[in-house]
Scaffold this active site. Structure first.
Site, mmCIF file in Angstrom:
data_model
loop_
_atom_site.group_PDB
_atom_site.id
_atom_site.type_symbol
_atom_site.label_atom_id
_atom_site.label_comp_id
_atom_site.label_asym_id
_atom_site.label_seq_id
_atom_site.Cartn_x
_atom_site.Cartn_y
_atom_site.Cartn_z
ATOM 1 N N LYS A 9 23.675 -46.679 40.741
ATOM 2 C CA LYS A 9 22.984 -45.868 39.732
ATOM 3 C C LYS A 9 23.271 -46.341 38.300
ATOM 4 O O LYS A 9 24.190 -47.139 38.067
ATOM 5 C CB LYS A 9 23.361 -44.402 39.911
ATOM 6 C CG LYS A 9 22.834 -43.820 41.225
ATOM 7 C CD LYS A 9 23.138 -42.344 41.355
ATOM 8 C CE LYS A 9 22.554 -41.754 42.616
ATOM 9 N NZ LYS A 9 22.809 -40.303 42.700
ATOM 10 N N TYR A 49 12.503 -39.148 44.879
ATOM 11 C CA TYR A 49 13.312 -37.936 45.013
ATOM 12 C C TYR A 49 12.477 -36.696 45.294
ATOM 13 O O TYR A 49 12.929 -35.575 45.053
ATOM 14 C CB TYR A 49 14.176 -37.744 43.755
ATOM 15 C CG TYR A 49 15.328 -38.710 43.693
ATOM 16 C CD1 TYR A 49 16.417 -38.588 44.556
ATOM 17 C CD2 TYR A 49 15.341 -39.754 42.780
ATOM 18 C CE1 TYR A 49 17.477 -39.476 44.510
ATOM 19 C CE2 TYR A 49 16.404 -40.651 42.727
ATOM 20 C CZ TYR A 49 17.467 -40.494 43.600
ATOM 21 O OH TYR A 49 18.511 -41.373 43.556
ATOM 22 N N ASN A 112 26.817 -39.652 39.920
ATOM 23 C CA ASN A 112 27.768 -39.868 41.011
ATOM 24 C C ASN A 112 27.782 -41.300 41.543
ATOM 25 O O ASN A 112 28.141 -41.534 42.683
ATOM 26 C CB ASN A 112 27.533 -38.857 42.132
ATOM 27 C CG ASN A 112 26.167 -38.993 42.772
ATOM 28 O OD1 ASN A 112 25.391 -39.876 42.434
ATOM 29 N ND2 ASN A 112 25.883 -38.097 43.697
ATOM 30 N N HIS A 115 23.729 -44.045 45.509
ATOM 31 C CA HIS A 115 22.917 -43.292 46.483
ATOM 32 C C HIS A 115 22.932 -44.077 47.781
ATOM 33 O O HIS A 115 22.881 -45.307 47.765
ATOM 34 C CB HIS A 115 21.467 -43.166 45.987
ATOM 35 C CG HIS A 115 20.527 -42.730 47.059
ATOM 36 N ND1 HIS A 115 20.269 -41.394 47.314
ATOM 37 C CD2 HIS A 115 19.800 -43.437 47.969
ATOM 38 C CE1 HIS A 115 19.412 -41.314 48.327
ATOM 39 N NE2 HIS A 115 19.113 -42.536 48.738
ATOM 40 N N GLU A 126 13.235 -45.029 52.828
ATOM 41 C CA GLU A 126 13.753 -45.506 51.544
ATOM 42 C C GLU A 126 13.697 -47.027 51.440
ATOM 43 O O GLU A 126 13.395 -47.565 50.375
ATOM 44 C CB GLU A 126 15.169 -44.977 51.333
ATOM 45 C CG GLU A 126 15.199 -43.466 51.149
ATOM 46 C CD GLU A 126 16.596 -42.891 51.007
ATOM 47 O OE1 GLU A 126 17.577 -43.663 50.922
ATOM 48 O OE2 GLU A 126 16.713 -41.648 50.978
#
Length: 156
Positions: A9, A49, A112, A115, A126
């Site tokens: 990320k 998302y 965080n 992913h 995905e």
């Protein structure tokens, strides 16, 4: 071997820790099959998302995921989805186990660090989203491979 989608990320990219995350993955025996750097548009982030649409954190997640470049990868390993989830740790870095990627590199619950797909079915979707249908449909993580593995495990 199975495969899954993995994303580094924007906070990790900004902190210049791409190499450290890749090293952590490789030290755990994961194989990088495909990888590229890209920046998500708001529209692509909304599409990716979509499962979180309507949740209170959705807009904050989109803002974050479009704030800078990400690194998308296809990783390979036995029981890849489950294994990668163990390697990255809990979504909340405060609850993540020591030594996990999120414990080491995450800033917060939203930022965080990484992913990873949470099921074989999501891994297929995905991988197809970022790398195309052919990549998603090849190998043991394909629908046929998942079904074959489930039948084998059921008959043990």
């Amino acid at each position: 071997m199975d495969k899954t989608l993995f994303i580094i990320k924007p906070n990790v990219v900004e902190d210049r820790n791409i190499g450290a995350v890749i090293t952590a993955l490789e030290e755990k025996g994961l194989i990088i099959k495909r990888m590229r750097l890209e920046t998500l548009t708001r529209g692509r982030a909304e599409e990716f998302y979509d499962v979180h649409k309507g949740k209170p954190f959705f807009d904050e997640l989109l803002d974050f995921m479009t704030s800078g470049p990400i690194v998308v990868m296809v990783l390979q390993h036995e029981n890849c989805v489950e294994y990668v989830r163990q390697v990255i740790g809990n979504t909340d870095p405060a609850k993540a186990a020591e030594g996990t990627i999120r414990k080491r590199f995450a800033r917060s619950l939203t930022k965080n660090a990484v992913h990873a797909a949470d099921s074989d079915e999501h891994a297929i979707r995905e991988i197809a989203f970022f790398f195309g249908y052919d990549e998603a449909m090849s190998g043991p993580t394909s629908p046929e491979g998942v079904m074959e593995r489930q039948l084998t495990e059921k008959n043990r």
